[in-house]
Design a protein around this motif. Structure first.
Motif, short mmCIF file in Angstrom:
data_model
loop_
_atom_site.label_atom_id
_atom_site.label_comp_id
_atom_site.label_asym_id
_atom_site.label_seq_id
_atom_site.Cartn_x
_atom_site.Cartn_y
_atom_site.Cartn_z
N ASN A 54 8.92 -5.32 -7.93
CA ASN A 54 9.32 -5.51 -6.50
C ASN A 54 10.59 -5.58 -6.28
O ASN A 54 11.18 -4.76 -5.24
CB ASN A 54 8.54 -6.52 -5.94
CG ASN A 54 6.89 -6.57 -5.69
OD1 ASN A 54 6.40 -5.40 -5.44
ND2 ASN A 54 6.03 -7.31 -5.85
N SER A 88 11.94 -11.14 -4.47
CA SER A 88 10.46 -11.10 -4.24
C SER A 88 9.70 -12.33 -3.62
O SER A 88 9.08 -12.15 -2.48
CB SER A 88 9.60 -10.76 -5.32
OG SER A 88 9.97 -11.68 -6.49
N ASP A 132 2.20 -3.00 -3.21
CA ASP A 132 2.13 -4.06 -4.31
C ASP A 132 0.72 -4.15 -5.12
O ASP A 132 -0.08 -5.02 -4.51
CB ASP A 132 2.66 -5.43 -4.04
CG ASP A 132 2.60 -6.75 -4.95
OD1 ASP A 132 1.90 -6.36 -5.98
OD2 ASP A 132 3.40 -7.53 -4.56
N LEU A 139 5.92 -3.38 3.09
CA LEU A 139 5.40 -4.02 1.97
C LEU A 139 4.20 -4.48 1.93
O LEU A 139 3.97 -5.55 3.05
CB LEU A 139 6.52 -4.83 1.32
CG LEU A 139 6.08 -5.65 0.13
CD1 LEU A 139 5.63 -4.59 -1.18
CD2 LEU A 139 6.84 -6.54 -0.26
N THR A 153 7.15 -9.38 -10.48
CA THR A 153 8.29 -9.74 -9.52
C THR A 153 9.31 -8.81 -9.64
O THR A 153 10.05 -8.43 -8.70
CB THR A 153 8.65 -11.10 -9.59
OG1 THR A 153 9.55 -11.54 -8.66
CG2 THR A 153 9.31 -11.54 -11.14
N THR A 206 4.09 -0.78 -7.06
CA THR A 206 4.35 -1.56 -7.99
C THR A 206 3.02 -2.19 -8.66
O THR A 206 2.21 -2.57 -7.97
CB THR A 206 5.45 -2.75 -7.44
OG1 THR A 206 4.53 -3.43 -6.35
CG2 THR A 206 6.64 -2.07 -6.89
N HIS A 231 4.54 -11.89 -3.44
CA HIS A 231 5.00 -10.55 -4.19
C HIS A 231 6.00 -11.22 -5.34
O HIS A 231 6.67 -10.07 -5.80
CB HIS A 231 5.93 -9.82 -3.31
CG HIS A 231 4.99 -9.49 -2.07
ND1 HIS A 231 4.08 -8.36 -2.35
CD2 HIS A 231 4.98 -9.66 -0.75
CE1 HIS A 231 3.73 -7.92 -1.10
NE2 HIS A 231 4.10 -8.83 -0.20
N CYS A 278 7.47 0.21 -11.77
CA CYS A 278 7.50 0.53 -10.15
C CYS A 278 7.45 2.26 -10.20
O CYS A 278 8.43 2.85 -10.86
CB CYS A 278 8.90 0.34 -9.80
SG CYS A 278 9.54 0.68 -7.93
N GLU A 291 0.19 -5.97 -0.08
CA GLU A 291 -0.92 -5.89 -1.03
C GLU A 291 -1.93 -5.09 -0.36
O GLU A 291 -2.57 -5.72 0.70
CB GLU A 291 -1.22 -7.36 -1.47
CG GLU A 291 -0.35 -8.08 -2.04
CD GLU A 291 -0.45 -9.58 -2.12
OE1 GLU A 291 -1.15 -10.12 -3.14
OE2 GLU A 291 -0.30 -10.24 -1.06
#
Length: 467
Positions: free
Chosen positions: A121, A151, A249, A214, A118, A275, A145, A290, A216
């Protein structure tokens, strides 16, 4: 002097539940298990019972428990240098940074270390906004996130709701997730032409001030949602066309979990910012990362980098990161996850064919979901998030509880299971965990609607390659 605790197991549990918060749950009824030991793919409770850790705790202990090299690195770093403020260079910092250049997607070569995913992010959002001079972040529904202010605002799943309207104040807007099993925009792959990416492009065109998208790469807790192979390259092209940064992510999908060092490599796409956390130290100590592109790093040569915290680049977190990477290489764990994927898929497809309550199975490497449905035709789940927050018992929790009673810990979330054992798992352990799930899915089968046919549902996203 002995340091062994004099607390009884009951005292440990009582103190924990009365003085600590149990996360993402009602506090009433929380009765945490007292864990006293762990080794490889198992953990042991205070009564001496051993459990197969079939989801790597929270999909994070990729090396398994008690890896000697990682433990030794922690002890040595504590002796050598327990702490130095972020403004100093340390050997631990340089050694991990050098290794990261070898395993991260090429082009990501400027690093900011954090203590969690977190936090990583949060850093990514600030960097994206400072670099672009823009504000908005486009995230996706069915995403998670992190739990800190920024986040959680970018989290698409309903865990965000408790802190609204703060999320809107954070400048986050949401796009449809990539979910070919339950497409949120009612399309069918491959005829759709990757309409979910087109929708995202439509949002960028009609929103001002978009700094970043953003994603995943493979959605984690919310269902191990694997995108079609065309999605990431198309999204990369859209971001480039509109001057929008792409943030990946990889907190859960990194570190060999999907059969590559990082999931974005499956599609040959490098994000502008990546990240990660969890598997970077196999969760032995809290570390997040990051990582940004060279062009972003160059920008801050002459622009003020307005971010930092006391524990950034903490030596005690960095040394085990180096040890973890070296152990993953020594044990060939990335390749091992890729090699196991066809076998796991074969087993899960057989389970789906056997159980009418299984609507879909999907994943890559050693990262899979088993999605339950009360009706295969409508794909309606047994439970929704509304059931969870209302306190209604969830069917997946009941099944997971039966597995737990027989020595297998498996993560359940609303209407699916996440199968993500340590990457050191053996075939025998895989079979044991899958056999236990197979056994207790009979509970769900008994609740399937009568008209649901016992046939294999062909879903294009379910069968994945490791290319």
């Amino acid at each position: 002097m002995s340091t062994e605790s004099t607390l009884t197991t009951q005292e440990v549990v009582d103190i924990t539940r009365t003085t600590n918060y149990g996360t993402w749950r009602f506090q009433k009824g929380w009765n945490p298990m007292h864990i006293v030991d762990a080794k490889d793919c198992t953990i042991t409770d205070a009564a001496g019972k051993t459990y197969l850790d079939f989801s790597s705790q929270l999909m994070c202990m990729n090396l398994g428990h008690k890896n000697e090299a990682v433990i030794a690195s922690i002890a040595k770093q504590a002796q050598d240098l327990a702490y130095a403020m972020p403004g100093y260079a340390t050997t631990a910092r340089a050694e991990l940074s050098k290794l990261l250049l070898e395993v991260l997607p090429k082009g990501l070569n400027k690093f900011f270390f954090t203590t969690s995913g977190t936090d990583a992010n949060e850093a990514a959002f600030k960097i994206a906004r400072m670099y672009t001079g823009k504000t908005k972040i486009i995230a996706r529904y069915r995403s998670y996130h992190g739990s800190t202010s920024g986040s959680i605002a970018a989290t698409g799943d309903p865990r965000r709701w408790a802190m609204e309207p703060r999320g809107k104040q954070q400048g986050v807007i949401f796009a449809p997730e990539v979910n070919c099993f339950r497409c949120p925009i009612k399309h069918t792959y491959p005829q759709c032409g990757i309409a979910c990416a087109d929708y995202l492009e439509h949002m960028i065109r009609n929103e001002s001030d978009v700094a970043a998208v953003l994603v995943e790469p493979i959605v984690g807790t919310n269902g191990v949602l694997v995108p079609p192979d065309e999605y990431m390259p198309k999204l990369r092209k859209i971001c480039d066309e509109y001057g929008v940064l792409l943030i990946a992510d990889e907190v859960m999908t990194g570190w060999g979990r999907t059969g590559k060092w990082f999931a974005m490599e499956h599609w040959g796409v490098t994000p502008d910012i990546l990240t990660t956390a969890k598997g970077i130290t196999s969760a032995y100590v809290p570390l997040g990362l990051c990582a940004t592109s060279e062009k972003i790093g160059d920008f801050f040569q002459d622009h003020y980098f307005a971010h930092g915290h006391t524990y950034e680049a903490h030596p005690m977190t960095l040394a085990p990161g180096t040890a973890t990477i070296n152990e993953m290489k020594r044990l060939n764990l990335v390749e091992r996850a890729a090699d196991f994927a066809p076998y796991v898929q074969e087993r899960l497809e057989a389970i789906k064919a056997k159980h009418p309550s299984v609507g879909d199975v999907r994943g890559k490497g050693l990262f899979w979901a088993v999605d339950l449905v009360k009706n295969r035709t409508t794909r309606e789940p047994f439970n929704t998030y509304a059931d969870k927050v209302s306190g209604k018992p969830l069917l997946v929790d009941q099944i997971a509880g039966k597995c737990l009673a027989e020595g297998v810990i498996i993560q359940a979330w609303v209407s699916h299971f996440v199968i993500a054992p340590p990457l050191i798992v053996t075939k025998e352990e895989l079979d044991h965990g899958l056999d236990m799930l197979d056994k207790h899915l009979a509970i769900a089968d008994a609740l399937v609607e009568a008209d649901a046919p016992l046939v294999v549902v062909e879903v294009a996203s379910s069968v994945t390659s490791d290319s």
